[in-house]
Every structure is written in C-alpha cells, then in structure tokens.
Write an enzyme that holds these catalytic residues in place. Structure first.
Site, PDB file in Angstrom:
ATOM      1  CG  ASP A  17      38.214  41.064  40.087  1.00 56.54           C
ATOM      2  OD1 ASP A  17      37.813  42.178  40.455  1.00 56.54           O
ATOM      3  OD2 ASP A  17      38.455  40.124  40.868  1.00 56.54           O
ATOM      4  CG  ASP A  52      38.546  35.100  41.656  1.00 58.86           C
ATOM      5  OD1 ASP A  52      38.179  36.293  41.660  1.00 58.86           O
ATOM      6  OD2 ASP A  52      39.187  34.585  42.586  1.00 58.86           O
ATOM      7  CG  ASP A 110      34.837  39.252  39.343  1.00 59.33           C
ATOM      8  OD1 ASP A 110      34.857  40.487  39.507  1.00 59.33           O
ATOM      9  OD2 ASP A 110      35.677  38.482  39.841  1.00 59.33           O
TER      10      ASP A 110
END
Length: 770
Positions: free
Chosen positions: A462, A665, A669
């Site tokens: 990400d 995080d 996600d």
C-alpha cells in the site's frame, strides 16, 4: 433473597400487577412448554387470566427466518443494528439455554446465526423455538446480571496448554524407568496401561486419517511400531518414541497463531438515525428505514451512511477509512460518494443508491468474512514425507517377518522412520526462528506465516502510510520574484491557515513552527470549501488556496510560472499565495517517502527477486510520482483502488501462481491483507490491520520486512539440513535392520538420536542468530 449471583430476571404477572421472577441459567431451559404441538421457549412462570401468557404481552420484535438446516438457523433481525441492549439480552438468553449451542450476531448485516443441539430440538420445531427466544429478548424486563454473558466464557478464560499431551508419555516414561533400570517392583500391567493411555492421541490421529482421508499415515506406522515393541515388554523404547512424537506435535501446535483477528466493520460507526428529505420535508428516521431513491442529508462532522450521488451541495470529504488517503477531497453535485466516509465541511443532499451490505464498505466486510482460513501451524513435513513411505515400510516389515519369523527385526524396520526426526526438528526450527524474529522487533504470528515468508515472490505495498509517512509535509516554497523571501510566503500562509482543521493547513503550521516563523494576527477571513481562504493580514488582502481559486479571484499566475516553469511538472500538489491581487509564491506539499523505502524496495528486488507492486486509493498522477521515485514499473502501479479492488489484485497474482505478501497499515487494507499468503502491517497501524496481519513490524520500519524474509529463508535452509541429518542414519539403519537384523532398542537409539541432533540444529536461529 437469592444468594447465587448468576440469574436471569423474567417478568411475571400476579394479580394484575407485573412482578419479576429470578431464574438461574439451568432453570431457563426447563421452561420448555408444548404450545400447539410445537416445542417453544415460553418466557412465563404461570398462565395468567383468560389463558394469556406473558409471551403475548411482549413488544413485537420484527424478524425473518432466512435459512434453516438441521442444527442451524439464520435469522434477520433489523433491530440488532442499533439496539445493543437487545443484543445483550438475546446473547445471554441463548447462553443460558442448554438447547442452544452457539449464537453469532452480525449487527451490520442484521443477521443472527443460531446453532442448536439436534438431539434436544427437531428442525421442524426450531423456528417456533427461536421465534419465542427472539420475542423474549425484546422484553426490557429481562435483566441479565453482569457475570452471566456466555457459556463459553469459562473456556475463553481458560489458558490453553500446548504441552498437556506430554503429561501421559512423561508419566509412562517415569514408570518405565522405575520398573526397569531403577529396579522397583512395578507391575508390567501398570506400566503397559500407562503406555496404552499415552498412545491414545496417536491412535486417534491414525484412525481419523483412515476414516476421513482413506489412507494410512505416519501415525499408523508409529502406532504399529509402539504396539509391537510394547507387546515385547520394551517399555522404555515405547516411551522414548512417544515422548518425541508428542513433543513434535506440541511444538507444532505452539507455532499456531493464537490471537483472533478482529472483525472489520466499516459500517459499525455509522449513526443509527439519519435525516432524509421526503415530499419536500426533512425527517429523521432509523438507518435501516432508508430505501433506494431516498434523499439523504448529511451535515458537517457526520459519516455518509449510503452509497450514492450528490444532488445538491458541496463538501470536503475524508475518505481515509475507505481509501487510506490522508488528504480529504472535494465532492460536489453529480459526484459519487460512499458510506463510511466523513463530511468534514459542507452539507450534502445524496440520492441513496446502495445500502448496508451492498455499499462498497459492506462489500469489503463480506470479502473479509469470506477470506480463506488457513491452518496456521507449520506445514507437517513429517506427514508429507513419511506418508509416502508408510505402505512400503509396512510391506518391508512384513517381508522381514515372513522371512525370519522374528518379531523384533520386523519391529526394528517399523521403528526406523523419517517422521520422528522431522516432526521434532521442523517445529523446533520454526519456533526458534519466530523467537529470533521477536528479538529483532518482528512479530511472526504463526508457523505458516514463516513458511510463506520464505516462499514469497511478489510483494504488494500500500502506498500511503506504508511506503510513505502517511501525513502531509511541506516539500518546497517557491517565490514569484527574488525580492520576495520564502519566509514571507510561509508567514502569510500560516497566518491565513491558523486554526483551520485541514491536513494541508496543519502541515503549513507545523512547517512555520519548524522554521521559527512568527504567526501574524488574522483579521476578517472567509473559508471556501475545496478552494481556499481569504484573510486580512498586515493590512493586506491575502488569498491562500488552489490555482482555480486564485484564477477565479482574478490573480494572474504568469509571473510565478515564468520563474518556475517546472512547478507543475514536479507532480506535487500546490497551494498558491497572493496579496492584494498579486501572486507572491506557492507552497508545495506531499506525503513524503519513508526514509528506508528506496533501500528496502531495491533489496527486495535485487536480493530476493521479488516482483514489486504498489496499490493506492490516491490519484494516478500522485501514484506515478511515488512509483518513479522508487523505480517501480508503471504497469505494476494500481491507483484509485478501493478495498475490494485491492483484494482482487492480490487474488489475481495468486491465480498467476505467485506467493503474495501484502504490506499495509490501514482499515482499507484489511481485505487485501486477509487474501494475501502473508499479510504484513506495523505496530502503529490500525487495530484491524494489525490484528489481521500475519507479521507485525514492531519497530514501524520497513527494514523489518527484509529481516523477516532473511530469517524465514534461513529457517528453510536449516529444515533442509535437518532432512539430511535425519535421512542418512535412518536409511542406513533401515538397510541393516532389513538384512542382518537390529535390536529394537538400537533402532530406537538411531531414530531418536538423529531426531535429537536435528532438533538441536533447529535451535540455531535462537542460539546463534544464524
């Protein structure tokens, strides 16, 4: 007065007056009455006047039986979305009822799953039974004492001992030593009986494999060898085999993930009542009362409760929970908006299109609930290797017995196998590697995670908060003329933006403090959502905002463009500053890369040959700018991705045969983390991401990922070494036992000795760090 603390209070009618009756949990299930030939839990202690029961006086709870199978019912109950007190009563009543084995509530979906004991309740009667339970929970007079919450509570509090399976083998070994080498007078029946009891777990595993999988496994081989050796009164040999077998199983179980991931519920924080406009009038209704085509009104500080399009209004919307991006975005008439996002400023009239589980947030929840569940223990290499040689070993042992008529020689053949050494050394290596990782600030939650870390060949990152720092920072100050100082630009911008709750405004204020710039007083000011702010500062009319805002106010930006022709090509978002209609300069901001990101990406690509992908909910322009800094191929950059799209990209890589690690995080996600072969997050990540992750980087440093992969691959090398340590002496012993013969005790010594050596080698990661 009742002395016992655990009881349920049920309503009771007496003489026209409502009273209360306290029942113990065991007494609730005794209130099973036959009503119209069907079994039902009737919340009554007596029949009242005119044959009416308390059941009839309860407030009606709306529900729908969605699905029914023997032993299981799924029910839709709308009120559980917002009535927590009802949920507590329903759970407590189910826990107190011996007929109900379990109950699971999903408030976001208004769904309740109830499992019941089919021996106590027939499927034909289950609907009526559960219906009465649902209605009873709707009675506010049903009070539950605090410590009556769930019959599973004692089990949740009970500590699981991974080593309990070693108690009986240890006891049997102790008795064998006393009755053998020590020379005490202990009956062989007692010693043999203890061995039989200690062998039961091995027998159970062997039988389960035969019944369920229709083949013989290594446990069957062990069981046969132990039975033959025990029948020959070689008790100490049997016990040593048992101890090593159960030690390996105990360590393997210990490598299983022990913490339960939290359930992601992007919809849980939505308000339970919303404003809608119907027939030109504003009404406040329960959230579940909203239907498609309703016009939903959302005010500042509220979360959007539906997916839809804006009919009227303009607002600054924080989409961080859904996209992971820290920068709020401006949405206006015609734009799409999504449930669970937050209106920071402005007011919106939204045409509702998708509700509840059909929204993007709802689909994300469903994705996580449907994610594959893996056995989190280390893969049983012993079973894989030994299962292939079970039948040949049995045939060889049978052939030796047929040729020699010597049971001891046949037992020696069966005793020498490869499984014992591997089933001890593999879990030992894994546990040592996990311990070594923890010392380096890396939490690896399971043996399976360690295995997959050693195999990964594709890593998906990400962007926001993972490769970048996850907050806005000032990266440049440009002036339209050399006579204007950068400090003056910051001074005016900070004065205008003071006390504005916007990430860019906050970044400007932080930068001003770092540069020790004085914050000037601000006179009259006006803030326009998504555009900028105008303010009186030092007697000047100062404009701070977007290019569109300054152009609309008649400011010519040509002078700034001439001095800095590359300003727009840099790819950084920009805030412009003007005074009295003249452009003064601009401030560039970004979400900067983590200090270690470039080094980590380079190492993963060059040293480990990993295919690097980047996912983000950010715009394509910003995503490409970050990818360029990290030398990530544009074809592996996936921008403007919502949670379900992130999960789809991970699944697509899996279909291509990749072993995929996902590093993220945020709440958004969690779906991708759930579908990855290995999921990795940070200590400071969101609660859900951290709990979903297989690996947590406790130092919040991406270099921990490189260390984790190195530890995993080192563990894999040690496991391969141990395979050789076990195979060589056991193959030699098997050849000797099959040809010239071998005493079962010698065979056990070879087998167990190689197991101990392999086990000690497996401890290298924690003993030496290599």
């Amino acid at each position: 007065m009742l002395k016992r603390p655990n009881y349920i209070v049920l309503p009771k009618k007496r003489g026209g007056e409502m009273k209360e009756l306290a029942l113990y949990p065991s007494e609730v299930s005794s209130h099973l009455s036959r009503v119209n030939g069907k079994s039902s839990l009737v919340a009554r202690t007596e029949q009242v006047q005119a044959g009416r029961s308390i059941k009839e006086t309860l407030p009606r709870v709306v529900y729908q039986i969605v699905h029914s199978t023997p032993g299981r019912l799924r029910v839709r109950i709308p009120c559980i979305r917002y009535d927590r007190t009802y949920n507590q009563r329903l759970e407590a009543l189910a826990a107190a009822d011996a007929t109900i084995s379990s109950i699971r509530l999903k408030p976001s979906a208004a769904s309740v799953t109830i499992r019941y004991h089919t021996k106590l309740l027939k499927q034909a009667e289950s609907c009526a039974y559960v219906a009465n339970l649902i209605q009873l929970a709707g009675n506010p007079k049903v009070a539950i004492t605090p410590n009556l919450t769930s019959k599973a509570q004692p089990q949740q509090q009970k500590q699981i001992s991974y080593w309990s399976a070693l108690k009986l083998p240890t006891l049997a070994t102790f008795l064998s030593l006393l009755g053998g080498p020590v020379g005490l007078s202990i009956s062989p029946v007692i010693v043999g009986g203890s061995i039989v009891l200690a062998t039961l777990p091995v027998a159970r595993r062997a039988i389960e494999t035969i019944v369920e999988q229709r083949h013989l496994n290594v446990d069957f081989l062990d069981l046969t060898a132990i039975a033959i050796v025990t029948a020959q009164s070689h008790f100490l040999t049997s016990c040593s085999m048992l101890v090593l077998i159960e030690l390996g199983e105990a360590i393997r179980e210990r490598t299983a993930r022990s913490s339960h991931a939290q359930t992601l519920d992007l919809l849980s924080s939505l308000a339970r009542v919303v404003w809608v406009e119907r027939n030109g009038e504003k009404q406040q209704i329960p959230l579940e009362g909203v239907v498609p085509e309703d016009i939903v009104i959302v005010y500042p500080g509220e979360q959007i409760p539906v997916d839809g399009h804006i009919l009227r209004g303009e607002a600054l919307i924080d989409e961080h929970k859904l996209t992971g991006e820290s920068m709020p975005v401006v949405r206006a008439k015609g734009d799409a908006v999504y449930a669970s996002t937050l209106v920071r400023e402005g007011q919106l009239y939204i045409l509702a299109e998708r509700l509840g589980a059909d929204t993007r947030a709802g689909r994300t929840i469903k994705l996580i609930q449907n994610a594959p569940v893996h056995d989190t223990r280390i893969e049983n290499y012993a079973a894989k290797i030994a299962d292939r040689v079970v039948l040949p070993t049995l045939l060889l042992g049978g052939a030796v017995f047929a040729a020699t008529r010597n049971v001891a020689r046949a037992a020696s053949v069966l005793t020498i196998d490869f499984a014992t050494g591997i089933r001890v050394s593999v879990p030992t290596t894994v546990m040592a590697a996990i311990t070594a990782a923890a010392r380096n600030g890396i939490l690896i939650r399971s043996g399976r995670a360690l295995e997959k870390l050693a195999q990964i060949d594709a890593i998906v990152f990400d962007k926001t908060g993972t490769l970048t720092r996850g907050d806005v920072a000032i990266v440049g100050v440009k002036t339209a003329d050399t006579a204007i100082s950068p400090k003056r630009i910051v001074e005016l911008a900070a004065a205008a933006e003071q006390r504005i709750t916007h990430p860019v405004a906050e970044a400007i204020m932080r930068y001003a403090l770092e540069q020790e710039v004085a914050i000037l007083p601000r006179g009259e000011w006006q803030y326009q959502v998504g555009l900028g702010i105008s303010a009186e500062i030092d007697g000047q009319k100062v404009l701070v905002g977007s290019e569109r805002y300054l152009v609309r106010e008649g400011v010519n930006l040509e002078l700034l463009d001439r001095h800095h022709p590359d300003l727009k090509q840099a790819g950084y978002p920009t805030i412009y500053i003007a005074s009295n209609g003249e452009i003064l300069g601009a401030i560039q901001y970004a979400d900067p890369l983590r200090a270690e990101s470039r080094q980590v990406i380079t190492t993963l690509r060059r040293t480990y040959g990993a295919e690097i992908h980047m996912l983000t909910g950010d715009t394509r322009q910003r995503a490409k700018a970050v990818a360029k800094e990290l030398a990530i191929s544009p074809c592996r950059v996936h921008a403007e991705a919502f949670p379900e799209q992130k999960a789809q990209i991970v699944q697509r890589l899996n279909v291509q045969g990749k072993t995929v690690a996902f590093v993220g995080d945020g709440l958004n996600d969690s779906a991708a983390l759930a579908y990855a072969d290995v999921s990795i997050s940070f200590r400071d990540g969101s609660d859900v991401a951290r709990e979903t992750a297989d690996v947590v980087l406790m130092r919040n440093d991406l270099r921990g990922l490189v260390e984790a992969i190195a530890i995993a691959r080192n563990a894999k090398e040690i496991i391969n070494q141990n395979a050789g340590i076990v195979a060589l002496p056991n193959l030699s012993g098997l050849a000797i036992a099959a040809t010239i013969g071998m005493n079962p005790m010698t065979a056990t010594l070879i087998n167990n000795g190689s197991s101990v050596i392999a086990g000690m080698n497996g401890l290298r990661p924690v003993l030496t760090g290599s």
